[in-house]
Motif scaffolding. Structure first.
Motif, PDB file in Angstrom:
ATOM      1  N   ARG A  80      46.724  80.689  42.382  1.00  0.00           N
ATOM      2  CA  ARG A  80      46.705  79.421  41.651  1.00  0.00           C
ATOM      3  C   ARG A  80      45.536  78.550  42.128  1.00  0.00           C
ATOM      4  N   TRP A  83      42.231  79.902  40.515  1.00  0.00           N
ATOM      5  CA  TRP A  83      41.998  79.566  39.108  1.00  0.00           C
ATOM      6  C   TRP A  83      41.780  78.070  38.920  1.00  0.00           C
ATOM      7  N   CYS A  84      42.473  77.251  39.692  1.00  0.00           N
ATOM      8  CA  CYS A  84      42.233  75.807  39.603  1.00  0.00           C
ATOM      9  C   CYS A  84      40.828  75.456  40.091  1.00  0.00           C
ATOM     10  N   ARG A  87      38.357  76.474  37.389  1.00  0.00           N
ATOM     11  CA  ARG A  87      38.415  75.544  36.259  1.00  0.00           C
ATOM     12  C   ARG A  87      37.702  74.234  36.589  1.00  0.00           C
ATOM     13  N   ILE A 122      47.056  78.086  33.265  1.00  0.00           N
ATOM     14  CA  ILE A 122      45.678  77.682  33.526  1.00  0.00           C
ATOM     15  C   ILE A 122      44.747  78.494  32.638  1.00  0.00           C
ATOM     16  N   THR A 123      43.917  77.796  31.889  1.00  0.00           N
ATOM     17  CA  THR A 123      42.920  78.432  31.031  1.00  0.00           C
ATOM     18  C   THR A 123      41.545  77.929  31.427  1.00  0.00           C
ATOM     19  N   ASP A 283      50.415  70.896  40.194  1.00  0.00           N
ATOM     20  CA  ASP A 283      50.477  70.339  38.847  1.00  0.00           C
ATOM     21  C   ASP A 283      51.931  70.192  38.429  1.00  0.00           C
TER      22      ASP A 283
END
Length: 442
Positions: A80, A83-84, A87, A122-123, A283
């Protein structure tokens, strides 16, 4: 006769000393030659890799940041963070390209990104390039039955070399705790290097466990029960901690996920000017619309679960079933065995009937990174069968974010049993009335 033998031994000893002394100078020359050859090889490799990076910069026209994360397709807190971070960096630096070194096989880059969206919601705003490494087995704990820490660390250097030769970045980020890859990229690849440390590979707490001869998942009973082996393991840990500190100190920027980890990294890496705390992303937007029950109902639910040994369970809560939810990868340090045994004891305290043992269930949510984790789940299922709680324990593997959210919202208790939890995102259970933990760290 005895004097003659003594004289003969003295002559032999003197001859041995002369022989060893005559070898000193050749050994010094040989060492200098080997050192020079090593320097030339390192310089040649460094020049070759720098040339490849310059050619790539000319071709792409932009700098590249590479993340080393061999298990990026897993579903843990470390993934996580990855990916954060991607982003956030893609949003802030639109002129920079990003690469992820991964050891996942049998999946495509699109499938990995779909998994991140499904598990973490998450994208990424832009595509990333994946470099697939073929030798992730080198960092698998199962490959090193003994001296596991040293074996995995040395293996990570070879895996890092594979990554470096496959793609030479401008900035290298170790986001999974493989500190021994840092000198490979810094000194051979001439890259700027950074690291994000979730948990120190070795710590003073681990040393204390061995010194006090306490059995743990990483301190086998045959070692903890033997004072000689325990002393040898303490020396091994101390030597490894020295090497770990030297490798980690190569990092230009050091980020840690908590003040607990900060203390250990400062003690081991000794680079306070380059070290800072960057807390993992938590989040909670997807849980803001969760209706909160009244305090009275919360207390009733807790007393019904934890209080008393009376038969029949008592308790007047409206809920027909109370779930105890644990979220964490199926790794040995998460101590799922303790959770299952504790749940068995709770069932023993509750009787049959409304509000009794039939109203309780344990839900174990987590990701499996590899075959070793999958085998661990099989053993945990076997423990449930052995303790007679298999019907009350659910294993939810690699859940999508929506299903995990549903389980957390329905939970009465959030359970976590990792010893020396360094941050503990999993302890944030929005729907849980209470959170239980073996030991909490922030």
């Amino acid at each position: 006769m005895a004097g003659h033998d003594h004289h003969h031994l003295s002559m032999c000893f003197c001859d041995l000393i002369r022989l060893l002394w005559s070898l000193v100078l050749p050994c010094v020359y040989l060492s200098l030659v080997l050192t020079l050859l090593l320097v030339l090889v390192v310089f040649g490799v460094r020049t070759w890799l720098q040339g490849r990076r310059k050619a790539r910069r000319v071709r792409d026209g932009c700098p590249t940041v590479a993340f080393f994360h061999p298990y990026c397709h897993a579903g843990g807190g470390g993934e996580r963070v990855l990916w954060c971070a991607l982003r956030a960096l893609q949003t802030r630096y639109p002129g920079v390209s990003f690469v992820v070194y991964t050891g996942d096989q049998g999946v495509s880059g699109e499938q990995i990104l779909d998994g991140a969206a499904r598990r973490f919601n998450i994208t990424l705003p832009r595509p990333v390039t994946f470099v697939f490494l073929r030798h992730r087995l080198l960092v698998e704990a199962a490959s090193y039955p003994h001296f596991t820490l040293l074996g995995q660390s040395m293996g990570s250097m070879f895996l890092g070399w594979e990554a470096l030769t496959a793609f030479v970045p401008d900035l290298y980020v170790d986001s999974m705790g493989y500190a021994f890859t840092l000198p490979v990229f810094r000194y051979l690849g001439a890259c700027k290097v950074a690291s994000y440390v979730h948990y120190p590979t070795v710590s003073t707490d681990m040393l204390s466990v061995v010194r006090e001869r306490n059995p743990r998942f990483n301190n086998a009973d045959f070692i903890s029960g033997n004072p000689v082996l325990s002393a040898v393991k303490v020396v091994y840990y101390c030597c490894f901690a020295l090497l770990y500190g030297l490798a980690g100190s190569c990092s230009d920027v050091i980020m840690v996920n908590s003040t607990w980890t900060l203390g250990h990294i400062l003690a081991l890496w000794r680079s306070p000017g380059r070290t800072c705390v960057v807390y993992p992303p938590c989040d909670v937007r997807a849980f803001l619309d969760v209706p909160l029950d009244e305090d009275e109902e919360e207390e009733d639910g807790w007393e019904e679960l934890g209080g008393g040994e009376e038969e029949g369970g008592g308790g007047g809560g409206d809920r027909k079933c109370h779930s105890i939810v644990s979220v964490g990868q199926f790794r040995p340090e998460k101590d799922h065995r303790l959770q299952i045994r504790a749940f068995r004891k709770l069932l023993d305290r509750k009787g049959a009937g409304p509000g009794g043992r039939e109203a309780l269930r344990l839900v174990l949510i987590g990701g499996c990174r590899n075959q070793e984790d999958e085998e661990r789940v099989v053993l945990l299922r076997g423990l449930c069968q052995e303790l007679g709680v298999a019907e009350r324990v659910s294993f939810r593997l690699n859940l999508p974010f929506t299903e995990m959210r549903r389980e957390l919202l329905d939970a009465t208790i959030g359970l976590h049993t990792m010893w020396n939890e360094h941050f503990g995102i999993v302890e944030i259970s929005p729907g849980a009335k209470n959170t239980a933990s073996s030991q909490r760290r922030r």
